[in-house]
Design a protein around this motif. Structure first.
Motif, PDB file in Angstrom:
ATOM      1  N   HIS A   1       0.810  -1.216   0.000  1.00 17.52           N
ATOM      2  CA  HIS A   1       0.000   0.000   0.000  1.00 17.52           C
ATOM      3  C   HIS A   1       0.846   1.270   0.000  1.00 17.52           C
ATOM      4  O   HIS A   1       0.330   2.348   0.273  1.00 17.52           O
ATOM      5  N   PHE A   2       2.112   1.166  -0.309  1.00 20.41           N
ATOM      6  CA  PHE A   2       2.994   2.336  -0.263  1.00 20.41           C
ATOM      7  C   PHE A   2       3.286   2.815  -1.677  1.00 20.41           C
ATOM      8  O   PHE A   2       3.839   2.086  -2.498  1.00 20.41           O
ATOM      9  N   ASP A   3       2.890   4.046  -1.970  1.00 16.41           N
ATOM     10  CA  ASP A   3       3.166   4.675  -3.255  1.00 16.41           C
ATOM     11  C   ASP A   3       4.105   5.856  -2.999  1.00 16.41           C
ATOM     12  O   ASP A   3       3.674   6.888  -2.483  1.00 16.41           O
ATOM     13  N   PRO A   4       5.394   5.697  -3.324  1.00 19.39           N
ATOM     14  CA  PRO A   4       6.354   6.768  -3.014  1.00 19.39           C
ATOM     15  C   PRO A   4       5.992   8.119  -3.635  1.00 19.39           C
ATOM     16  O   PRO A   4       6.194   9.153  -3.014  1.00 19.39           O
ATOM     17  N   ARG A   5       5.442   8.108  -4.837  1.00 11.10           N
ATOM     18  CA  ARG A   5       5.096   9.374  -5.495  1.00 11.10           C
ATOM     19  C   ARG A   5       3.962  10.079  -4.745  1.00 11.10           C
ATOM     20  O   ARG A   5       4.021  11.278  -4.503  1.00 11.10           O
ATOM     21  N   ALA A   6       2.946   9.328  -4.365  1.00 13.36           N
ATOM     22  CA  ALA A   6       1.828   9.921  -3.620  1.00 13.36           C
ATOM     23  C   ALA A   6       2.302  10.405  -2.251  1.00 13.36           C
ATOM     24  O   ALA A   6       1.871  11.458  -1.768  1.00 13.36           O
ATOM     25  N   PHE A   7       3.193   9.655  -1.635  1.00 15.38           N
ATOM     26  CA  PHE A   7       3.731  10.065  -0.336  1.00 15.38           C
ATOM     27  C   PHE A   7       4.517  11.364  -0.458  1.00 15.38           C
ATOM     28  O   PHE A   7       4.348  12.281   0.341  1.00 15.38           O
ATOM     29  N   ALA A   8       5.372  11.459  -1.474  1.00 16.02           N
ATOM     30  CA  ALA A   8       6.160  12.679  -1.673  1.00 16.02           C
ATOM     31  C   ALA A   8       5.254  13.872  -1.956  1.00 16.02           C
ATOM     32  O   ALA A   8       5.492  14.970  -1.444  1.00 16.02           O
ATOM     33  N   ASP A   9       4.203  13.658  -2.749  1.00 16.09           N
ATOM     34  CA  ASP A   9       3.274  14.752  -3.031  1.00 16.09           C
ATOM     35  C   ASP A   9       2.536  15.201  -1.776  1.00 16.09           C
ATOM     36  O   ASP A   9       2.362  16.395  -1.535  1.00 16.09           O
ATOM     37  N   ALA A  10       2.115  14.261  -0.957  1.00 15.12           N
ATOM     38  CA  ALA A  10       1.428  14.608   0.291  1.00 15.12           C
ATOM     39  C   ALA A  10       2.378  15.329   1.246  1.00 15.12           C
ATOM     40  O   ALA A  10       1.985  16.271   1.939  1.00 15.12           O
ATOM     41  N   PHE A  11       3.629  14.905   1.269  1.00 18.83           N
ATOM     42  CA  PHE A  11       4.621  15.546   2.148  1.00 18.83           C
ATOM     43  C   PHE A  11       4.862  16.986   1.723  1.00 18.83           C
ATOM     44  O   PHE A  11       5.073  17.859   2.567  1.00 18.83           O
ATOM     45  N   ARG A  12       4.819  17.241   0.422  1.00 17.03           N
ATOM     46  CA  ARG A  12       5.016  18.608  -0.097  1.00 17.03           C
ATOM     47  C   ARG A  12       3.744  19.438  -0.046  1.00 17.03           C
ATOM     48  O   ARG A  12       3.759  20.596  -0.424  1.00 17.03           O
ATOM     49  N   GLY A  13       2.637  18.831   0.366  1.00 24.55           N
ATOM     50  CA  GLY A  13       1.384  19.559   0.461  1.00 24.55           C
ATOM     51  C   GLY A  13       0.553  19.529  -0.798  1.00 24.55           C
ATOM     52  O   GLY A  13      -0.443  20.224  -0.895  1.00 24.55           O
ATOM     53  N   ARG A  14       0.957  18.734  -1.746  1.00 21.33           N
ATOM     54  CA  ARG A  14       0.206  18.616  -2.997  1.00 21.33           C
ATOM     55  C   ARG A  14      -0.722  17.407  -2.876  1.00 21.33           C
ATOM     56  O   ARG A  14      -0.298  16.308  -2.589  1.00 21.33           O
ATOM     57  N   ARG A  15      -1.981  17.650  -3.128  1.00 21.60           N
ATOM     58  CA  ARG A  15      -2.963  16.557  -3.057  1.00 21.60           C
ATOM     59  C   ARG A  15      -3.732  16.512  -4.350  1.00 21.60           C
ATOM     60  O   ARG A  15      -3.953  17.512  -5.003  1.00 21.60           O
ATOM     61  N   SER A  16      -4.185  15.329  -4.673  1.00 22.59           N
ATOM     62  CA  SER A  16      -4.970  15.146  -5.878  1.00 22.59           C
ATOM     63  C   SER A  16      -6.250  14.418  -5.503  1.00 22.59           C
ATOM     64  O   SER A  16      -6.220  13.456  -4.754  1.00 22.59           O
ATOM     65  N   SER A  17      -7.359  14.865  -6.034  1.00 25.33           N
ATOM     66  CA  SER A  17      -8.621  14.199  -5.755  1.00 25.33           C
ATOM     67  C   SER A  17      -8.915  13.104  -6.760  1.00 25.33           C
ATOM     68  O   SER A  17      -9.898  12.404  -6.662  1.00 25.33           O
TER      69      SER A  17
END
Length: 63
Positions: A46-62
């Motif tokens: 369940h680990f997606d490094p790209r989604a994690f990096a985006d969430a860490f930078r404050g970028r979210r996608s719906s």
């Protein structure tokens, strides 16, 4: 378990670590908990490094 209960337990562990052992022990425990979560999610698939990096930078996608 409810996520609120889990969050409260994690917060209590970190707060008690800081109070009893000091700041650097708190940092060590927080880093160790983070590594454990990442390792557990990776083992479950369940680990997606790209989604994690985006969430860490404050970028979210719906999407």
């Amino acid at each position: 378990m409810n996520r609120g209960i889990i969050g409260a337990a994690v917060g209590a562990v970190l707060a008690l670590t800081w109070i009893v052992l000091g700041f650097w022990a708190f940092v060590f425990v927080a880093v160790a908990m983070f590594i454990g979560v990442v390792a557990g999610r990776a083992m479950d698939g369940h680990f997606d490094p790209r989604a994690f990096a985006d969430a860490f930078r404050g970028r979210r996608s719906s999407s």
